[in-house]
Scaffold this motif. Structure first.
Motif, PDB file in Angstrom:
ATOM      1  N   HIS A 162      42.507  18.161  16.741  1.00  0.00           N
ATOM      2  CA  HIS A 162      42.572  17.577  15.402  1.00  0.00           C
ATOM      3  C   HIS A 162      43.983  17.043  15.165  1.00  0.00           C
ATOM      4  O   HIS A 162      44.971  17.619  15.632  1.00  0.00           O
ATOM      5  CB  HIS A 162      42.265  18.619  14.330  1.00  0.00           C
ATOM      6  CG  HIS A 162      40.871  19.136  14.335  1.00  0.00           C
ATOM      7  ND1 HIS A 162      39.764  18.318  14.393  1.00  0.00           N
ATOM      8  CD2 HIS A 162      40.393  20.408  14.266  1.00  0.00           C
ATOM      9  CE1 HIS A 162      38.670  19.053  14.362  1.00  0.00           C
ATOM     10  NE2 HIS A 162      39.019  20.326  14.293  1.00  0.00           N
ATOM     11  N   ARG A 163      44.076  15.989  14.399  1.00  0.00           N
ATOM     12  CA  ARG A 163      45.373  15.365  14.101  1.00  0.00           C
ATOM     13  C   ARG A 163      46.376  16.387  13.576  1.00  0.00           C
ATOM     14  O   ARG A 163      47.544  16.378  13.943  1.00  0.00           O
ATOM     15  CB  ARG A 163      45.200  14.231  13.105  1.00  0.00           C
ATOM     16  CG  ARG A 163      46.500  13.515  12.756  1.00  0.00           C
ATOM     17  CD  ARG A 163      46.273  12.410  11.758  1.00  0.00           C
ATOM     18  NE  ARG A 163      45.268  11.480  12.209  1.00  0.00           N
ATOM     19  CZ  ARG A 163      45.520  10.263  12.691  1.00  0.00           C
ATOM     20  NH1 ARG A 163      46.745   9.829  12.743  1.00  0.00           N
ATOM     21  NH2 ARG A 163      44.537   9.480  13.095  1.00  0.00           N
ATOM     22  N   VAL A 164      45.937  17.288  12.700  1.00  0.00           N
ATOM     23  CA  VAL A 164      46.839  18.277  12.127  1.00  0.00           C
ATOM     24  C   VAL A 164      47.445  19.169  13.207  1.00  0.00           C
ATOM     25  O   VAL A 164      48.615  19.540  13.127  1.00  0.00           O
ATOM     26  CB  VAL A 164      46.146  19.114  11.030  1.00  0.00           C
ATOM     27  CG1 VAL A 164      45.036  19.971  11.594  1.00  0.00           C
ATOM     28  CG2 VAL A 164      47.150  19.959  10.270  1.00  0.00           C
ATOM     29  N   PHE A 165      46.683  19.506  14.228  1.00  0.00           N
ATOM     30  CA  PHE A 165      47.217  20.322  15.317  1.00  0.00           C
ATOM     31  C   PHE A 165      48.234  19.540  16.140  1.00  0.00           C
ATOM     32  O   PHE A 165      49.271  20.070  16.525  1.00  0.00           O
ATOM     33  CB  PHE A 165      46.092  20.808  16.237  1.00  0.00           C
ATOM     34  CG  PHE A 165      45.175  21.828  15.622  1.00  0.00           C
ATOM     35  CD1 PHE A 165      45.650  22.799  14.753  1.00  0.00           C
ATOM     36  CD2 PHE A 165      43.835  21.828  15.932  1.00  0.00           C
ATOM     37  CE1 PHE A 165      44.799  23.748  14.208  1.00  0.00           C
ATOM     38  CE2 PHE A 165      42.974  22.768  15.397  1.00  0.00           C
ATOM     39  CZ  PHE A 165      43.461  23.734  14.530  1.00  0.00           C
ATOM     40  N   VAL A 166      47.935  18.295  16.422  1.00  0.00           N
ATOM     41  CA  VAL A 166      48.823  17.473  17.255  1.00  0.00           C
ATOM     42  C   VAL A 166      50.122  17.170  16.520  1.00  0.00           C
ATOM     43  O   VAL A 166      51.209  17.274  17.096  1.00  0.00           O
ATOM     44  CB  VAL A 166      48.102  16.188  17.713  1.00  0.00           C
ATOM     45  CG1 VAL A 166      49.044  15.273  18.466  1.00  0.00           C
ATOM     46  CG2 VAL A 166      46.891  16.549  18.585  1.00  0.00           C
ATOM     47  N   THR A 167      50.029  16.815  15.249  1.00  0.00           N
ATOM     48  CA  THR A 167      51.246  16.462  14.504  1.00  0.00           C
ATOM     49  C   THR A 167      52.101  17.684  14.181  1.00  0.00           C
ATOM     50  O   THR A 167      53.304  17.548  13.985  1.00  0.00           O
ATOM     51  CB  THR A 167      50.919  15.712  13.194  1.00  0.00           C
ATOM     52  OG1 THR A 167      50.108  16.540  12.371  1.00  0.00           O
ATOM     53  CG2 THR A 167      50.214  14.394  13.490  1.00  0.00           C
ATOM     54  N   ALA A 181      52.311  20.359  16.263  1.00  0.00           N
ATOM     55  CA  ALA A 181      52.349  21.121  17.510  1.00  0.00           C
ATOM     56  C   ALA A 181      53.622  21.945  17.659  1.00  0.00           C
ATOM     57  O   ALA A 181      53.564  23.114  18.057  1.00  0.00           O
ATOM     58  CB  ALA A 181      52.170  20.190  18.703  1.00  0.00           C
ATOM     59  N   ALA A 182      54.769  21.377  17.353  1.00  0.00           N
ATOM     60  CA  ALA A 182      56.031  22.110  17.513  1.00  0.00           C
ATOM     61  C   ALA A 182      56.029  23.380  16.669  1.00  0.00           C
ATOM     62  O   ALA A 182      56.421  24.452  17.139  1.00  0.00           O
ATOM     63  CB  ALA A 182      57.214  21.218  17.162  1.00  0.00           C
ATOM     64  N   SER A 183      55.572  23.272  15.434  1.00  0.00           N
ATOM     65  CA  SER A 183      55.507  24.426  14.541  1.00  0.00           C
ATOM     66  C   SER A 183      54.500  25.461  15.049  1.00  0.00           C
ATOM     67  O   SER A 183      54.754  26.663  14.999  1.00  0.00           O
ATOM     68  CB  SER A 183      55.119  23.960  13.143  1.00  0.00           C
ATOM     69  OG  SER A 183      54.844  25.056  12.314  1.00  0.00           O
ATOM     70  N   ILE A 184      53.385  24.995  15.536  1.00  0.00           N
ATOM     71  CA  ILE A 184      52.347  25.909  16.041  1.00  0.00           C
ATOM     72  C   ILE A 184      52.830  26.618  17.299  1.00  0.00           C
ATOM     73  O   ILE A 184      52.638  27.825  17.457  1.00  0.00           O
ATOM     74  CB  ILE A 184      51.035  25.133  16.277  1.00  0.00           C
ATOM     75  CG1 ILE A 184      50.464  24.674  14.934  1.00  0.00           C
ATOM     76  CG2 ILE A 184      50.025  25.999  17.028  1.00  0.00           C
ATOM     77  CD1 ILE A 184      49.323  23.678  15.045  1.00  0.00           C
TER      78      ILE A 184
END
Length: 85
Positions: free
Chosen positions: A44-49, A51-54
């Protein structure tokens, strides 16, 4: 269960639907810390954008599994084991 405490996060999915269809309770990404591994199964876009935080939620020397090869291996922190298909 192999001693695994799996958590599922998906801000795009409807929590009631996931619970009904799969019997899973969704967790908030913000509540996840010191993870041994992260599996990015749906890009999902939210995961990709974010990613650094996750990825900061991983323990040192954690494992990141990118099922759909959504991220560049260069974006993964040094010391993190990166697997992709």
């Amino acid at each position: 269960s192999f001693g695994i405490h799996a958590q599922v996060a998906d801000p795009v999915a409807l929590a009631d639907h996931v619970r009904h269809e799969y019997g899973l309770k969704l967790a908030a990404i913000e509540d996840m810390h010191d993870l041994d591994a992260i599996v990015l199964a749906v890009p999902h876009r939210v995961f990709v954008t974010q990613a650094a935080s996750i990825l900061k939620r991983l323990k040192r020397n954690g494992i990141f599994i990118d099922v759909k090869s959504a991220l560049s291996p260069a974006s993964v922190p040094v010391g993190t084991t990166y697997w992709s298909l």
